[in-house]
Design a protein around this motif. Sequence first.
Motif, PDB file in Angstrom:
ATOM      1  N   ASN A  67       0.793  -1.233   0.000  1.00  0.00           N
ATOM      2  CA  ASN A  67       0.000   0.000   0.000  1.00  0.00           C
ATOM      3  C   ASN A  67       0.824   1.282   0.000  1.00  0.00           C
ATOM      4  O   ASN A  67       0.277   2.377   0.108  1.00  0.00           O
ATOM      5  N   LYS A  68       2.123   1.153  -0.104  1.00  0.00           N
ATOM      6  CA  LYS A  68       2.979   2.336  -0.208  1.00  0.00           C
ATOM      7  C   LYS A  68       4.360   1.921  -0.723  1.00  0.00           C
ATOM      8  O   LYS A  68       4.720   0.738  -0.724  1.00  0.00           O
ATOM      9  N   ILE A  69       5.094   2.905  -1.182  1.00  0.00           N
ATOM     10  CA  ILE A  69       6.449   2.679  -1.681  1.00  0.00           C
ATOM     11  C   ILE A  69       7.435   3.253  -0.672  1.00  0.00           C
ATOM     12  O   ILE A  69       7.295   4.418  -0.257  1.00  0.00           O
ATOM     13  N   SER A  70       8.415   2.453  -0.289  1.00  0.00           N
ATOM     14  CA  SER A  70       9.470   2.942   0.596  1.00  0.00           C
ATOM     15  C   SER A  70      10.567   3.562  -0.271  1.00  0.00           C
ATOM     16  O   SER A  70      11.390   2.847  -0.844  1.00  0.00           O
ATOM     17  N   LEU A  71      10.546   4.878  -0.380  1.00  0.00           N
ATOM     18  CA  LEU A  71      11.545   5.562  -1.196  1.00  0.00           C
ATOM     19  C   LEU A  71      12.955   5.346  -0.644  1.00  0.00           C
ATOM     20  O   LEU A  71      13.913   5.224  -1.408  1.00  0.00           O
ATOM     21  N   LYS A  72      13.045   5.271   0.676  1.00  0.00           N
ATOM     22  CA  LYS A  72      14.349   5.068   1.308  1.00  0.00           C
ATOM     23  C   LYS A  72      14.970   3.746   0.864  1.00  0.00           C
ATOM     24  O   LYS A  72      16.133   3.692   0.451  1.00  0.00           O
ATOM     25  N   ALA A  76      18.105   3.239  -1.781  1.00  0.00           N
ATOM     26  CA  ALA A  76      19.259   2.511  -1.238  1.00  0.00           C
ATOM     27  C   ALA A  76      19.673   1.377  -2.174  1.00  0.00           C
ATOM     28  O   ALA A  76      20.863   1.164  -2.430  1.00  0.00           O
ATOM     29  N   ARG A  77      18.683   0.645  -2.712  1.00  0.00           N
ATOM     30  CA  ARG A  77      18.980  -0.446  -3.653  1.00  0.00           C
ATOM     31  C   ARG A  77      19.592   0.091  -4.940  1.00  0.00           C
ATOM     32  O   ARG A  77      20.530  -0.493  -5.484  1.00  0.00           O
ATOM     33  N   ARG A  78      19.067   1.207  -5.435  1.00  0.00           N
ATOM     34  CA  ARG A  78      19.613   1.794  -6.672  1.00  0.00           C
ATOM     35  C   ARG A  78      21.033   2.293  -6.453  1.00  0.00           C
ATOM     36  O   ARG A  78      21.886   2.145  -7.323  1.00  0.00           O
ATOM     37  N   ILE A  79      21.283   2.902  -5.295  1.00  0.00           N
ATOM     38  CA  ILE A  79      22.622   3.415  -4.978  1.00  0.00           C
ATOM     39  C   ILE A  79      23.635   2.273  -4.941  1.00  0.00           C
ATOM     40  O   ILE A  79      24.720   2.367  -5.512  1.00  0.00           O
ATOM     41  N   LEU A  80      23.279   1.192  -4.262  1.00  0.00           N
ATOM     42  CA  LEU A  80      24.202   0.053  -4.165  1.00  0.00           C
ATOM     43  C   LEU A  80      24.438  -0.597  -5.524  1.00  0.00           C
ATOM     44  O   LEU A  80      25.513  -1.153  -5.771  1.00  0.00           O
ATOM     45  N   ARG A  81      23.469  -0.491  -6.408  1.00  0.00           N
ATOM     46  CA  ARG A  81      23.585  -1.137  -7.719  1.00  0.00           C
ATOM     47  C   ARG A  81      24.408  -0.303  -8.704  1.00  0.00           C
ATOM     48  O   ARG A  81      25.161  -0.851  -9.499  1.00  0.00           O
ATOM     49  N   ILE A  82      24.282   1.024  -8.630  1.00  0.00           N
ATOM     50  CA  ILE A  82      24.890   1.884  -9.656  1.00  0.00           C
ATOM     51  C   ILE A  82      26.118   2.658  -9.174  1.00  0.00           C
ATOM     52  O   ILE A  82      27.126   2.734  -9.872  1.00  0.00           O
ATOM     53  N   TRP A  83      26.049   3.227  -7.982  1.00  0.00           N
ATOM     54  CA  TRP A  83      27.098   4.149  -7.567  1.00  0.00           C
ATOM     55  C   TRP A  83      28.501   3.559  -7.512  1.00  0.00           C
ATOM     56  O   TRP A  83      29.451   4.235  -7.936  1.00  0.00           O
ATOM     57  N   PRO A  84      28.726   2.346  -6.993  1.00  0.00           N
ATOM     58  CA  PRO A  84      30.113   1.843  -6.916  1.00  0.00           C
ATOM     59  C   PRO A  84      30.815   1.832  -8.275  1.00  0.00           C
ATOM     60  O   PRO A  84      31.928   2.359  -8.408  1.00  0.00           O
ATOM     61  N   LEU A  85      30.179   1.250  -9.289  1.00  0.00           N
ATOM     62  CA  LEU A  85      30.802   1.190 -10.613  1.00  0.00           C
ATOM     63  C   LEU A  85      30.855   2.572 -11.252  1.00  0.00           C
ATOM     64  O   LEU A  85      31.850   2.925 -11.903  1.00  0.00           O
TER      65      LEU A  85
END
Length: 202
Positions: A67-72, A76-85
Amino acid sequence: MSRKHFHTFDALRFFAFLLVFLLHLPKTGNIHIDFFLKSGGIGVTFFFVLSGFLITYILLYEKKHQNKISLKKFFARRILRIWPLFYLMIAFAYLSPYILNALNLPFSSEGYKPDLLTSIFFGENYKMMMTNTFPDGAPLRVMWSLCIEEHFYILWAVLLYFISVKKIPHIIISSIIIANISRQIYTHFGISHIDIFSHLDY
């Protein structure tokens, strides 16, 4: 019901990557081979389509079942997936001139002088649009697509967070209209189509 894993997407990602890889190979002079070597743009577009579908599915699945989206958690998942590389490539791009100089290897200085703040805050695509050229530093030249991805994650997550599921068709129709108008405007003014608005329909 658990969230689906779309196994066939792995193969589709590979073929999209292959087209992008072939685009950066030297041309052979053979029209049949060179046809595939210049088709990398299709691969990049297809990456955006896959990303758009998957991110929308993930966000809507969470909204439907919780019933809602956890933006946090999403960011966090997008950051861990993209930022390191991403930041590894940024570091490599800025260090590469010093490495090449130390090895006495020639390199091109064509393009505008990169700005670190622009690079690290995913603004390279807009700098490329404003200057109508590429940054000096080979890895930075391909960062525009990752910038679009990052901007899409932010825009799409916030939109779906606030807008009800029933209004999703309106968002899709609006995205198609905005993207096509943006591409027409950019073409008229001779600006590259490398921002989130010109890719929103993908």
